[in-house]
Design a protein around this motif. Sequence first.
Motif, short mmCIF file in Angstrom:
data_model
loop_
_atom_site.label_atom_id
_atom_site.label_comp_id
_atom_site.label_asym_id
_atom_site.label_seq_id
_atom_site.Cartn_x
_atom_site.Cartn_y
_atom_site.Cartn_z
N GLN B 122 0.79 -1.23 0.00
CA GLN B 122 0.00 0.00 0.00
C GLN B 122 0.83 1.29 0.00
O GLN B 122 0.30 2.38 0.19
CB GLN B 122 -0.99 0.02 1.18
N LEU B 123 2.13 1.14 -0.20
CA LEU B 123 2.99 2.32 -0.21
C LEU B 123 2.62 3.26 -1.36
O LEU B 123 2.69 4.49 -1.22
CB LEU B 123 4.45 1.87 -0.33
N ALA B 125 -0.31 3.84 -2.61
CA ALA B 125 -1.50 4.63 -2.28
C ALA B 125 -1.12 5.78 -1.35
O ALA B 125 -1.67 6.88 -1.45
CB ALA B 125 -2.56 3.75 -1.62
N TRP B 126 -0.16 5.53 -0.46
CA TRP B 126 0.31 6.59 0.44
C TRP B 126 1.06 7.66 -0.35
O TRP B 126 1.03 8.83 0.02
CB TRP B 126 1.25 6.02 1.51
N ALA B 127 1.72 7.25 -1.43
CA ALA B 127 2.53 8.20 -2.20
C ALA B 127 1.70 9.03 -3.16
O ALA B 127 2.19 10.02 -3.70
CB ALA B 127 3.62 7.45 -2.98
N CYS B 128 0.44 8.63 -3.39
CA CYS B 128 -0.41 9.37 -4.34
C CYS B 128 -1.18 10.46 -3.59
O CYS B 128 -1.89 10.18 -2.64
CB CYS B 128 -1.40 8.42 -5.01
N ALA B 129 -1.03 11.71 -4.06
CA ALA B 129 -1.72 12.82 -3.41
C ALA B 129 -3.16 12.93 -3.88
O ALA B 129 -3.93 13.69 -3.31
CB ALA B 129 -0.98 14.12 -3.71
N GLY B 131 -5.40 10.32 -4.37
CA GLY B 131 -6.33 9.27 -3.97
C GLY B 131 -6.74 8.36 -5.11
O GLY B 131 -7.86 7.86 -5.14
#
Lengths: 310, 251
Positions: B122-123, B125-129, B131
């Motif tokens: 899920q890294l 998804a965390w890196a995408c501003a 969503g």
Amino acid sequence: MRPTFSIIFFTVVSGCGFGLLFLAGAILCVAPSVLSRHATLAALALGVGFAAAGLSSSLLHLGQPQRAWRALSQWRSSWLSHEGVASLATFVPVAILFVVVWNGSGAFRVVAAFVAVLSAITVVCTSGIYTSLKPIRAWSNAWVLPAYLSLAGASAACWLWLLTTAFDRTSFAAWLVVALCALGAIVKVGYWRFVDSYVGESTPESATGLGRFGTVRTFEAPHTEENYLTREMGFVLARKHAAKLRAIAFALFAVLPAACAILSLLFDTSIAFAALASISVMSGLFVERWLFFAQARHKVMLFYTRYDRA
Amino acid sequence: MTMLPPPSPKKLGLVIDLDICVGCHACAVACKEWNDGGQFGPLPDEHAYGKQPLGVWFNRVHSYEVAKEGERASNAMTIHFPRSCLHCETPDCVTVCPTGASYKRADDGIVLVDENKCIGCQLCAWACAYGAREFSEERGVMQKCTLCVDRIYNETFEEYDRQPACVMACPTRARHFGDLGDANSGVSKLVAERGGYDLMPETGYKPVNKYLPPRPRKDASVSTVAIESETAVDFSTASPALRWIDKLLSR
């Protein structure tokens, strides 16, 4: 960000493990006479145990843990991959060092230097996983790397103190506890001051590009129930609890271990103090790491107009 | 390799017209329907009929009320805002991936997830501003907009059907698909003409998808219909007939 126990456990416990390997390696390289053979072997074993437990815990976070080996493939570009490679690479000189110390002969200083350097690199990579995430300002800043390093060192110093008290009845590690807990405290307070004061560059207006027409407010949300984004990135912690939890974390990871170390330096080296410091520092770091997640705001929540800035 | 490919001349993407989007969610529903059965499906829901349903959607439609400070409520704009993957030119969702599952295609710039390689960390998804990525608990992998790569190159379809499902479904034609790397393409011309812009440019991810701003609305406060002042209507400029009626009724 939602605090997930498997990741909190991973960063705290593997940090402590690699910290312990670093301290053992560095001491053996610089002043090998300080650590007895038993204390060295115990420190290496405990370090590997903690590191392995932390890394295993990180697998629990994965949706497809059986494919975890694939995470080593992108060693050129991904910090998570760097971390995986560095952590496994560290175990090689650790195993050699263990055998050399066990046999009581050999060129252990060079191997110990490798252990120290690779352990430190691994913790740098762990922090790199978080500092590389630009949408989360509470993570992608210059305070995170020193915080991971100093807190790994502080927790490792407590355990090394416990081991040296048990095996060698020496007190030098208590000085390490005082120094590294003080360093961790300074860095973490600096980090908290930063996350309380930075002004996020993004707003709901910049996210949607509608700022030219005025202030953007949600009229209707895209979905009535939670989704992955709001669950994972939309975790919000009440500010008043954050202040209390910070105080608890600070007391447990910095004040209490340092006080134990100072008291035992002043009076008598007591294994009870060292044990208390070790348990305290770990508990404090669990709270500290929980806050590291719970207080981090993700920019995607600007689309949901949860915050004015992020 | 999840290092980014060199910039491709072809940059396939969407242009979304916020001026005419009516917020009907047809794009989101058509997307869910196509991709649930398409090459990258299924898009499973958990507890679909339970109290707290949770599921993967590649497209989410926000509705905003936008008004300047101190402005009359009647002047506020309601803007419907579809949000999906922007297929950025330099996205971190690709470079943070430890497995090589998240990648950007070198030939057309589409950002995809190889579900057979994804470990579900899920890294990305965390890196995408923006969503753009949603994790499927059920499948244990990350899922995202594919720009309907299984439609747009599908030669068993008629040519006009080779467009993303969301574009096909839009009843107001608020969504346009094309090559944003080609300055002469329809979408590029539309962007140039209407002042198409990037979302959150400060991320540095260089989104390919562009949004067209709403056209300025009429200002209700200077409307010719003076709703609030009906007791003090000025008849001095009115026609002689109206003035006579006013005089008659004012007795």
